[in-house]
Design a protein around this motif. Structure first.
Motif, PDB file in Angstrom:
ATOM      1  N   ASP A 177       8.378  -1.513   9.962  1.00 44.13           N
ATOM      2  CA  ASP A 177       9.478  -1.158  10.566  1.00 44.13           C
ATOM      3  C   ASP A 177      10.824  -1.712   9.531  1.00 44.13           C
ATOM      4  O   ASP A 177      10.677  -2.690   8.867  1.00 44.13           O
ATOM      5  CB  ASP A 177       9.758  -2.146  11.870  1.00 44.13           C
ATOM      6  CG  ASP A 177       8.729  -1.470  12.919  1.00 44.13           C
ATOM      7  OD1 ASP A 177       8.517  -0.616  12.850  1.00 44.13           O
ATOM      8  OD2 ASP A 177       8.233  -2.286  13.855  1.00 44.13           O
ATOM      9  N   GLY A 178      12.035  -0.944   9.659  1.00 40.92           N
ATOM     10  CA  GLY A 178      13.071  -1.281   8.703  1.00 40.92           C
ATOM     11  C   GLY A 178      12.945  -1.544   7.394  1.00 40.92           C
ATOM     12  O   GLY A 178      13.666  -2.403   6.681  1.00 40.92           O
ATOM     13  N   LEU A 179      12.237  -0.703   6.758  1.00 40.43           N
ATOM     14  CA  LEU A 179      11.904  -0.589   5.356  1.00 40.43           C
ATOM     15  C   LEU A 179      12.980  -0.175   4.604  1.00 40.43           C
ATOM     16  O   LEU A 179      13.855   0.739   4.841  1.00 40.43           O
ATOM     17  CB  LEU A 179      10.443   0.195   4.881  1.00 40.43           C
ATOM     18  CG  LEU A 179      10.127   0.190   3.365  1.00 40.43           C
ATOM     19  CD1 LEU A 179       9.945  -1.140   3.101  1.00 40.43           C
ATOM     20  CD2 LEU A 179       9.189   0.993   3.233  1.00 40.43           C
ATOM     21  N   HIS A 180      13.783  -0.962   3.659  1.00 40.35           N
ATOM     22  CA  HIS A 180      15.032  -0.702   3.224  1.00 40.35           C
ATOM     23  C   HIS A 180      15.034  -1.580   1.545  1.00 40.35           C
ATOM     24  O   HIS A 180      14.172  -2.429   1.651  1.00 40.35           O
ATOM     25  CB  HIS A 180      16.087  -1.017   3.986  1.00 40.35           C
ATOM     26  CG  HIS A 180      16.211  -2.471   4.277  1.00 40.35           C
ATOM     27  ND1 HIS A 180      15.347  -3.168   5.065  1.00 40.35           N
ATOM     28  CD2 HIS A 180      17.048  -3.493   3.525  1.00 40.35           C
ATOM     29  CE1 HIS A 180      15.924  -4.426   5.269  1.00 40.35           C
ATOM     30  NE2 HIS A 180      16.878  -4.726   4.286  1.00 40.35           N
ATOM     31  N   TRP A 222      11.921  -5.496   4.635  1.00 40.08           N
ATOM     32  CA  TRP A 222      11.375  -5.039   6.110  1.00 40.08           C
ATOM     33  C   TRP A 222      11.812  -5.904   7.093  1.00 40.08           C
ATOM     34  O   TRP A 222      12.044  -7.126   6.899  1.00 40.08           O
ATOM     35  CB  TRP A 222      10.118  -4.425   5.900  1.00 40.08           C
ATOM     36  CG  TRP A 222       9.109  -5.365   5.848  1.00 40.08           C
ATOM     37  CD1 TRP A 222       8.466  -6.201   6.517  1.00 40.08           C
ATOM     38  CD2 TRP A 222       8.586  -6.057   4.391  1.00 40.08           C
ATOM     39  NE1 TRP A 222       7.381  -7.021   5.834  1.00 40.08           N
ATOM     40  CE2 TRP A 222       7.669  -6.750   4.696  1.00 40.08           C
ATOM     41  CE3 TRP A 222       8.902  -5.536   3.211  1.00 40.08           C
ATOM     42  CZ2 TRP A 222       7.067  -7.692   3.745  1.00 40.08           C
ATOM     43  CZ3 TRP A 222       8.332  -6.263   2.006  1.00 40.08           C
ATOM     44  CH2 TRP A 222       7.419  -7.326   2.241  1.00 40.08           C
ATOM     45  N   SER A 223      11.604  -5.621   8.180  1.00 39.00           N
ATOM     46  CA  SER A 223      11.657  -6.464   9.563  1.00 39.00           C
ATOM     47  C   SER A 223      10.368  -6.385  10.283  1.00 39.00           C
ATOM     48  O   SER A 223      10.008  -5.915  10.920  1.00 39.00           O
ATOM     49  CB  SER A 223      12.801  -5.780  10.482  1.00 39.00           C
ATOM     50  OG  SER A 223      13.939  -5.462   9.833  1.00 39.00           O
ATOM     51  N   LYS A 261       0.942  -1.308   0.008  1.00 38.94           N
ATOM     52  CA  LYS A 261       0.218  -0.100  -0.053  1.00 38.94           C
ATOM     53  C   LYS A 261       0.969   1.193   0.054  1.00 38.94           C
ATOM     54  O   LYS A 261       0.664   2.284  -0.617  1.00 38.94           O
ATOM     55  CB  LYS A 261      -0.813  -0.262   1.068  1.00 38.94           C
ATOM     56  CG  LYS A 261      -1.937  -1.202   1.179  1.00 38.94           C
ATOM     57  CD  LYS A 261      -3.043  -0.685   0.101  1.00 38.94           C
ATOM     58  CE  LYS A 261      -4.053   0.244   0.408  1.00 38.94           C
ATOM     59  NZ  LYS A 261      -4.714   0.551  -0.780  1.00 38.94           N
ATOM     60  N   ALA A 262       1.992   1.282   0.605  1.00 41.45           N
ATOM     61  CA  ALA A 262       2.757   2.285   0.870  1.00 41.45           C
ATOM     62  C   ALA A 262       3.486   2.817  -0.607  1.00 41.45           C
ATOM     63  O   ALA A 262       3.385   3.871  -1.063  1.00 41.45           O
ATOM     64  CB  ALA A 262       3.912   2.373   1.764  1.00 41.45           C
ATOM     65  N   GLN A 267      12.320   5.540   4.940  1.00 39.79           N
ATOM     66  CA  GLN A 267      12.268   5.684   6.303  1.00 39.79           C
ATOM     67  C   GLN A 267      10.676   6.345   6.637  1.00 39.79           C
ATOM     68  O   GLN A 267       9.850   6.065   7.355  1.00 39.79           O
ATOM     69  CB  GLN A 267      13.191   6.318   6.995  1.00 39.79           C
ATOM     70  CG  GLN A 267      13.121   6.398   8.466  1.00 39.79           C
ATOM     71  CD  GLN A 267      14.234   7.254   9.195  1.00 39.79           C
ATOM     72  OE1 GLN A 267      15.243   7.626   8.461  1.00 39.79           O
ATOM     73  NE2 GLN A 267      14.200   7.205  10.387  1.00 39.79           N
ATOM     74  N   VAL A 268      10.436   7.481   5.935  1.00 43.25           N
ATOM     75  CA  VAL A 268       9.246   8.140   5.928  1.00 43.25           C
ATOM     76  C   VAL A 268       7.993   7.291   5.611  1.00 43.25           C
ATOM     77  O   VAL A 268       7.065   7.111   6.295  1.00 43.25           O
ATOM     78  CB  VAL A 268       9.345   9.377   5.144  1.00 43.25           C
ATOM     79  CG1 VAL A 268       8.005  10.092   5.136  1.00 43.25           C
ATOM     80  CG2 VAL A 268      10.566  10.430   5.617  1.00 43.25           C
ATOM     81  N   MET A 269       8.115   6.514   4.504  1.00 38.11           N
ATOM     82  CA  MET A 269       7.115   5.709   4.001  1.00 38.11           C
ATOM     83  C   MET A 269       6.725   4.516   5.095  1.00 38.11           C
ATOM     84  O   MET A 269       5.740   4.340   5.438  1.00 38.11           O
ATOM     85  CB  MET A 269       7.505   5.031   2.683  1.00 38.11           C
ATOM     86  CG  MET A 269       7.388   6.013   1.507  1.00 38.11           C
ATOM     87  SD  MET A 269       8.020   5.118   0.005  1.00 38.11           S
ATOM     88  CE  MET A 269       7.008   3.635  -0.199  1.00 38.11           C
TER      89      MET A 269
END
Length: 857
Positions: free
Chosen positions: A223-226, A252-253, A64-65, A214-216
């Motif tokens: 958490d930990g979106l990268h 992500w985590s 969704k993000a 990080q903002v998304m």
């Protein structure tokens, strides 16, 4: 022997009793072991289920993000691409001044929207306009993206007719980037005609760097979106970007609630099993020692029952820890069990609800909870959101999971998800509302307007649109900062919302632009009364940092079905009426009329003609001589620009100067006037100077000094023979900046005079503080000399003031001999006007300059 037999019999009896006791105890121990194994297995299953649910939800929110980002970027590129102005200035022709300098499609896209790259690719696939990280560039889009953009251009042009933008994820030097592209079209602008060439394409590029991700992640609770690394290729939770993950993937985590549950539950079960083993060992010793006594057997049995009760109690403790609260209902849907956590989570009495129907506590939108539980072949892993009222009277939302207990009823868990649901609602709210003021945004306005227009308003009950724009708002931002501007916008938003009725809509559609939709207005007088109330409300003083700020408003009005029945047309007509209100002096309102559109088209045509006139040499410079009143000798001349239009003839300055100031052409026009005036004056006698008027707009641009200096160098004229005329509005907008700029100009050696003296608010204070060499008395004082003794006294006072401050006083608009005589009487220094000489073209003035005597008109 009998005693021996008796002893043997007793021994056998004891052994039989011990064996029987041991066998019974081992059976009981096996039963408890089975219970522990079952509990452990259930706990592990539940933990895995919780972890899996969390992973699925985090993957959903990550997707969704990304979709929300794509939707936002598509909407932004659509707003710019399907706009007649963009088509005109970046397809028909490429005008960097309109796009970058005037910030229609320029540096603000980087800080406001985060677009690293903005490109326009022409119909022949050449990059004709580039802005990289907010700075104008000449790099080609394909070179900057380090890959071919042909597929993107092809897809973007395919969506030209439907005005549909496209997005794609690509990899740029190891960083995923979102590319949005759309064909540039005229949109709904009737003044722009599409040509036969293939469409140019507007491209926006947004990098998914760590800060962006990080903002998304924070916005969607991930958490930990990268961006995933090669070492994470085997991860089970990832989201590929682009086709088959060509642009990389997001990792992500996800949280591990099941792992935390196992960390609490398994130790408790292990402790319980250890205690049971110790108790079993103790019971065995006791049973062996007292196997002959019947009461010892009973004691061992009671101890075993106590141990079982303790084990069951510990098992209940584990159940209390595995979720928010646990429930059981019978076949009639009545509570038979509620865990102790029920009291803590809901604040309700667990005892009071035992035996009550579950439907009395929990409600669902599809129907009753018992109906959902009774659905045949219902999947056991599907949960349902329910609502209930807690002890404080607040509505709470809980997620129910349930399993069938054969024919005896149902058992399940309840997890409170109120905060999670509220967060989702907040995201949906922000997608349709302005983040600063909380008012509806363009998206919500469009939906509301489409819905109201579908109801087919009538002339008797029209749908009224007010387009409201704040006046004097820009100085608030410039002088007090954007934080003060935000406070003003919030105050104005509250005032507007208070002035409308329930069922109407107030939306913020731009920086200081608002749109109001009125649905129950029956007369024009009622609309005008509301406009008057809106303006009065906006004009109230606003306290910011212990000082009062004042703004006003201009309003444009359009109505459906009288003016238009389409949302886009209604918005355009209201905007046209707003422009008319601003042209009428601001702080007022105007209803849309058919001739307004004609006037705007005419003004745009005149603006285009003026742009061409500056480049094509249609401008002419006339000079009005200025004379020393004491002896009648010419001392100089004021340069006055004229426009000789090839079709319209001579156009007066009061017609085209305002257009030049509003369109930004005033700088090009002023450059031409300054350079031409200095060049002409350089051929005059050394005792004559030239006077040039400056627009207040030029003081806001940082290159005024460089432009004046270049004109002086190119013409080789003595700077002392050049006089610059400024009005008091220059000092009113930014006194500190204007003072510094005037001091810099004085260092070049030029003269500075205050024009239209006496018509401002605090001219005396400016004369003392600013480096003026002279002042010019406004012509309005001379025109009333024969009617007002006060004006005569004012002129005499101004001359005296100029003499006291060592300033040269010049009177404008001398039209009669009596006016000239009076000016001689009060010892005015210089004068100009039709009585002395009309403005002359360059050749006529050169001839007059050789004479130098007063020539009456």
């Amino acid at each position: 022997m009998p005693n021996s037999f008796a002893s043997i019999e007793n021994s056998l009896s004891n052994r039989s009793s011990v064996s029987l006791a041991r066998a019974s105890l081992f059976k009981f121990l096996g039963l408890l072991a089975g219970v522990f194994v079952l509990a452990s297995g259930s706990l592990v299953y539940l933990a895995n289920d919780l972890d899996h649910t969390e992973q699925v939800e985090s993957a959903f929110y990550t997707k969704k993000a990304v979709q929300s980002l794509e939707k936002s970027v598509r909407a932004t590129v659509k707003d710019y691409a399907f706009w007649g102005e963009t088509y005109k200035y970046l397809h028909v022709q490429v005008d960097p001044d309109w796009a970058y300098v005037r910030q229609n499609l320029g540096p603000s896209l980087y800080p406001d929207f985060g677009f690293r790259g903005v490109f326009v690719v022409s119909d022949d696939n050449r990059t004709v306009y580039s802005v990289v990280e907010g700075k104008l560039s000449s790099v080609a889009a394909a070179d900057w993206l380090k890959q071919s953009i042909a597929p993107i251009l092809e897809k973007a042009r395919e969506g030209e007719q439907a005005e549909t933008p496209i997005t794609a994820f690509i990899d740029i030097a190891g960083v995923p980037a979102l590319v949005a592209a759309a064909a540039i079209t005229p949109g709904t602008d009737p003044t722009v005609e599409a040509d036969a060439r293939p469409a140019s394409v507007l491209i926006f590029v947004d990098f998914l760097d760590s800060a962006k991700l990080q903002v998304m992640g924070q916005d969607f609770g991930v958490d930990g979106l990268h961006v995933g690394t090669p070492e994470e290729r085997d991860a089970t939770y990832f989201l590929p970007l682009g086709e088959n993950g060509a642009a990389g993937s997001l990792r992500w985590s996800p949280s591990r609630p099941g792992l935390r549950l196992l960390g609490v539950g398994l130790p408790l079960i292990g402790i319980a099993a250890l205690l049971v083993c110790l108790m079993t060992w103790a019971i065995l010793r006791r049973t062996t020692a007292s196997a002959l006594a019947l009461d010892a057997s009973y004691t061992s049995l009671h101890r075993s029952q106590d141990a079982l009760a303790i084990s069951e109690a510990r098992f209940r403790d584990v159940v209390e820890a595995i979720s928010d609260w646990v429930w059981e209902i019978d076949a009639q849907g009545r509570f038979t069990y509620l865990s102790d956590r029920f009291d803590d989570v809901t604040g309700l009495s667990r005892i009071a609800w035992i035996g009550a129907p579950i439907d009395d506590l929990l409600g669902t939108e599809p129907g009753s909870l018992t109906q959902w539980l009774s659905i045949p072949n219902r999947r056991q892993d599907i949960s349902l959101q329910c609502r209930y009222i807690d002890s404080a009277g607040r509505e709470r939302i809980t997620r129910i999971s349930a399993r069938n207990m054969s024919d005896t009823g149902f058992r399940g868990t309840a997890t409170d998800v109120t905060e999670e649901v509220e967060a989702r609602r907040r995201i949906e709210f922000l997608s349709q509302h302005d983040a600063l003021t909380g008012l509806p945004n363009r998206t919500r306005l469009q939906e509301f307007l489409d819905g109201k227009l579908k109801a087919l308003p009538t002339p008797e009950q029209p749908l009224v649109m007010l387009c409201l724009d704040l006046d004097r708002f820009k100085p608030v931002n410039d002088l007090l900062g954007h934080a003060a501007g935000d406070l003003v916008l919030n105050e104005v938003s509250s005032c507007l919302a208070e002035c409308v009725r329930h069922g109407d809509l107030v939306a913020r559609v731009g920086g200081d632009e608002f749109v109001l939709i009125l649905t129950d207005v029956s007369s024009q007088d009622e609309v005008e009364a509301l406009c008057r109330r809106l303006i009065e409300s906006v004009e109230r003083p606003i306290e910011i940092d212990q000082q009062q700020v004042f703004v006003s408003a201009s309003i444009g009005i359009a109505m459906a079905p009288n003016d238009a029945c389409e949302a886009a047309e209604l918005l355009r007509y209201a905007d046209i009426a707003l422009y008319e209100a601003k042209s009428a002096g601001r702080n007022t309102w105007r209803f849309y009329a058919g001739d307004m559109n004609t006037r705007i088209i005419e003004r745009r045509r005149l603006e285009n003609d003026l742009r061409f006139a500056i480049k094509d040499g249609q401008l002419r410079l006339h000079f009005q001589p200025r004379y020393r009143i004491a002896d009648g000798r010419m001392v100089g001349a004021e340069a006055l620009v004229r426009w000789q239009h090839p079709e319209r003839g001579l156009i007066p300055p009061d017609t085209f100067i305002p257009i030049a100031e509003e369109s930004g052409l005033i700088l090009s026009l002023s450059n031409w006037v300054i350079n031409t005036a200095c060049d002409c004056a350089s051929r005059w006698p050394q005792n004559l100077f030239v006077s040039v008027n400056l627009s207040p707009t030029e003081f806001k641009r940082g290159d005024l000094v460089e432009r004046i200096q270049k004109a002086l160098v190119d013409s080789a004229i003595d700077p002392a023979r050049v006089e610059l005329e400024v009005t008091e509005s220059v000092m009113l907008e930014d006194a500190t900046g204007a003072l510094e700029l005037m001091r810099t100009l004085k260092r070049l050696g030029v003269r500075i005079a205050m024009d239209d003296f006496g018509t401002g608010y605090s001219s005396l204070s400016y004369l003392r503080a600013f480096p003026f060499d002279g002042l010019k008395i406004d012509r309005s004082f001379l025109s009333r000399l024969d009617q007002s003794e006060d004006d005569r006294a004012i002129i005499q006072a101004i001359v005296g003031l100029g003499r006291a401050l060592a300033l040269t006083v010049t009177a404008e608009g001398i039209e009669t001999a009596e006016q000239l005589s009076l000016l001689k009487t009060v010892s005015c220094d210089e004068g100009q006007g039709y009585f002395l000489s009309r403005p002359l073209d360059s050749d006529a003035f050169d001839a007059l300059a050789g004479v130098g005597e007063i020539q009456k008109a």
